[in-house]
Motif scaffolding. Structure first.
Motif, PDB file in Angstrom:
ATOM      1  N   SER A 106       0.932  -1.318  -0.029  1.00 37.02           N
ATOM      2  CA  SER A 106      -0.123   0.166  -0.011  1.00 37.02           C
ATOM      3  C   SER A 106       0.913   1.109  -0.035  1.00 37.02           C
ATOM      4  O   SER A 106       2.111   1.144   0.395  1.00 37.02           O
ATOM      5  CB  SER A 106      -0.912   0.070   1.174  1.00 37.02           C
ATOM      6  OG  SER A 106      -0.212  -0.069   2.400  1.00 37.02           O
ATOM      7  N   GLY A 107       0.379   2.453  -0.555  1.00 29.87           N
ATOM      8  CA  GLY A 107       1.221   3.434  -0.493  1.00 29.87           C
ATOM      9  C   GLY A 107       0.694   4.746   0.209  1.00 29.87           C
ATOM     10  O   GLY A 107      -0.402   4.870   0.556  1.00 29.87           O
ATOM     11  N   ILE A 108       1.629   5.814   0.664  1.00 31.52           N
ATOM     12  CA  ILE A 108       1.422   6.907   1.223  1.00 31.52           C
ATOM     13  C   ILE A 108       2.026   7.938   0.341  1.00 31.52           C
ATOM     14  O   ILE A 108       3.263   7.935   0.263  1.00 31.52           O
ATOM     15  CB  ILE A 108       1.970   7.042   2.741  1.00 31.52           C
ATOM     16  CG1 ILE A 108       1.257   5.889   3.406  1.00 31.52           C
ATOM     17  CG2 ILE A 108       1.454   8.584   3.146  1.00 31.52           C
ATOM     18  CD1 ILE A 108       1.848   5.790   4.836  1.00 31.52           C
TER      19      ILE A 108
ATOM     20  N   ARG B 191      -1.282  12.771  -1.720  1.00 28.16           N
ATOM     21  CA  ARG B 191      -2.729  12.863  -1.315  1.00 28.16           C
ATOM     22  C   ARG B 191      -3.282  12.485   0.093  1.00 28.16           C
ATOM     23  O   ARG B 191      -4.156  12.713   0.752  1.00 28.16           O
ATOM     24  CB  ARG B 191      -3.697  12.199  -2.318  1.00 28.16           C
ATOM     25  CG  ARG B 191      -3.552  10.441  -2.194  1.00 28.16           C
ATOM     26  CD  ARG B 191      -4.504  10.107  -3.431  1.00 28.16           C
ATOM     27  NE  ARG B 191      -4.282   8.656  -3.495  1.00 28.16           N
ATOM     28  CZ  ARG B 191      -3.204   8.021  -4.180  1.00 28.16           C
ATOM     29  NH1 ARG B 191      -2.723   8.871  -5.167  1.00 28.16           N
ATOM     30  NH2 ARG B 191      -2.824   6.793  -4.080  1.00 28.16           N
ATOM     31  N   ASP B 192      -2.141  11.610   0.751  1.00 28.90           N
ATOM     32  CA  ASP B 192      -2.345  11.391   2.124  1.00 28.90           C
ATOM     33  C   ASP B 192      -1.782  12.333   3.233  1.00 28.90           C
ATOM     34  O   ASP B 192      -1.722  11.946   4.291  1.00 28.90           O
ATOM     35  CB  ASP B 192      -1.688   9.941   2.317  1.00 28.90           C
ATOM     36  CG  ASP B 192      -2.510   8.833   1.372  1.00 28.90           C
ATOM     37  OD1 ASP B 192      -3.545   8.594   1.336  1.00 28.90           O
ATOM     38  OD2 ASP B 192      -1.651   8.227   0.572  1.00 28.90           O
ATOM     39  N   GLY B 193      -1.014  13.390   2.625  1.00 28.56           N
ATOM     40  CA  GLY B 193      -0.507  14.134   3.504  1.00 28.56           C
ATOM     41  C   GLY B 193       1.122  14.478   3.196  1.00 28.56           C
ATOM     42  O   GLY B 193       2.012  15.211   3.994  1.00 28.56           O
ATOM     43  N   LEU B 194       1.681  13.335   2.603  1.00 29.63           N
ATOM     44  CA  LEU B 194       3.054  13.468   2.672  1.00 29.63           C
ATOM     45  C   LEU B 194       3.607  14.623   2.000  1.00 29.63           C
ATOM     46  O   LEU B 194       3.025  14.959   0.816  1.00 29.63           O
ATOM     47  CB  LEU B 194       3.587  12.135   1.892  1.00 29.63           C
ATOM     48  CG  LEU B 194       5.042  11.523   1.864  1.00 29.63           C
ATOM     49  CD1 LEU B 194       5.392  11.459   3.029  1.00 29.63           C
ATOM     50  CD2 LEU B 194       5.387  10.463   0.877  1.00 29.63           C
ATOM     51  N   SER B 195       4.618  15.546   2.196  1.00 30.87           N
ATOM     52  CA  SER B 195       5.005  16.508   1.832  1.00 30.87           C
ATOM     53  C   SER B 195       5.905  16.520   0.336  1.00 30.87           C
ATOM     54  O   SER B 195       5.834  17.386  -0.384  1.00 30.87           O
ATOM     55  CB  SER B 195       5.855  17.186   2.725  1.00 30.87           C
ATOM     56  OG  SER B 195       7.046  16.544   2.970  1.00 30.87           O
TER      57      SER B 195
ATOM     58  N   ASP C  45      -0.650   7.220  13.575  1.00 32.80           N
ATOM     59  CA  ASP C  45      -2.046   6.464  13.552  1.00 32.80           C
ATOM     60  C   ASP C  45      -2.563   7.014  12.152  1.00 32.80           C
ATOM     61  O   ASP C  45      -3.955   7.794  12.240  1.00 32.80           O
ATOM     62  CB  ASP C  45      -2.943   7.315  14.540  1.00 32.80           C
ATOM     63  CG  ASP C  45      -2.332   6.658  15.895  1.00 32.80           C
ATOM     64  OD1 ASP C  45      -1.995   5.625  16.118  1.00 32.80           O
ATOM     65  OD2 ASP C  45      -2.302   7.575  16.970  1.00 32.80           O
ATOM     66  N   GLY C  46      -2.106   6.775  11.022  1.00 37.11           N
ATOM     67  CA  GLY C  46      -2.505   7.500   9.692  1.00 37.11           C
ATOM     68  C   GLY C  46      -2.423   8.881   9.438  1.00 37.11           C
ATOM     69  O   GLY C  46      -3.126   9.392   8.289  1.00 37.11           O
TER      70      GLY C  46
END
Length: 176
Positions: free
Chosen positions: A19-21, A24-28, A57-58
């Motif tokens: 799965s990826g971060i 769009r998930d907040g990674l800068s 926690d996500g």
């Protein structure tokens, strides 16, 4: 297993699936140079252009140069036993402690601006491998060691403390 990518963000392998971060998930930033976990369950993500990210926690929170980080180009991260987080960048060494950021540069005794590796010794001493030597941080002092003290060459790339407490230092270059 956490995997930093060059442009694809942070990936996690869990139960045989990735799965990826990403942004769009907040990674800068999507160029992830380094990843480290701490005792409190935080995942610290060093990006090459977006500073330091903390995943807890996500939720992603970011510390940037505008917040006191040496630069947004992070190379290495060390969560220390005392709860502080040491961040080696291309322009200095920053430490997050108690919600504050302190940054060290060559003018403060750091061997060089580029910090390639970090290690916490058994005794709590922080070691920083820089382009200009090995810097020991302890007791509020920075002391830099170079070829004058016996290193084979000044650019330090890797650090390891073995079971006997011996510090091993990997350097770039042919040495003497």
């Amino acid at each position: 297993l956490w995997v930093g990518t060059h442009g694809g963000g942070l990936n996690r392998l869990r139960d045989g699936k990735f799965s990826g971060i990403t942004k769009r998930d907040g990674l800068s930033h999507t160029f992830v140079k380094t990843v480290a976990g701490d005792a409190d369950g935080n995942v610290w993500i060093g990006t090459y252009g977006g500073g330091l990210n903390r995943l807890k926690d996500g939720k992603v929170t970011v510390v940037r140069a505008a917040d006191g980080l040496a630069t947004d180009l992070v190379r290495t991260i060390l969560p220390a036993r005392d709860g502080s987080v040491w961040v080696g960048t291309t322009s200095g060494l920053s430490v997050l402690r108690g919600g504050r950021v302190t940054t060290y540069r060559p003018a403060d005794g750091l061997g060089g601006p580029a910090v390639n590796s970090l290690l916490e010794g058994r005794d709590g001493t922080i070691w920083a491998g820089t382009g200009g030597g090995l810097t020991r941080i302890g007791g509020g002092k920075l002391v830099n060691l170079t070829t004058r003290e016996g290193l084979s060459s000044d650019p330090v790339s890797a650090l390891l403390e073995d079971r006997a407490g011996t510090l091993w230092v990997g350097t770039y270059g042919a040495g003497r």
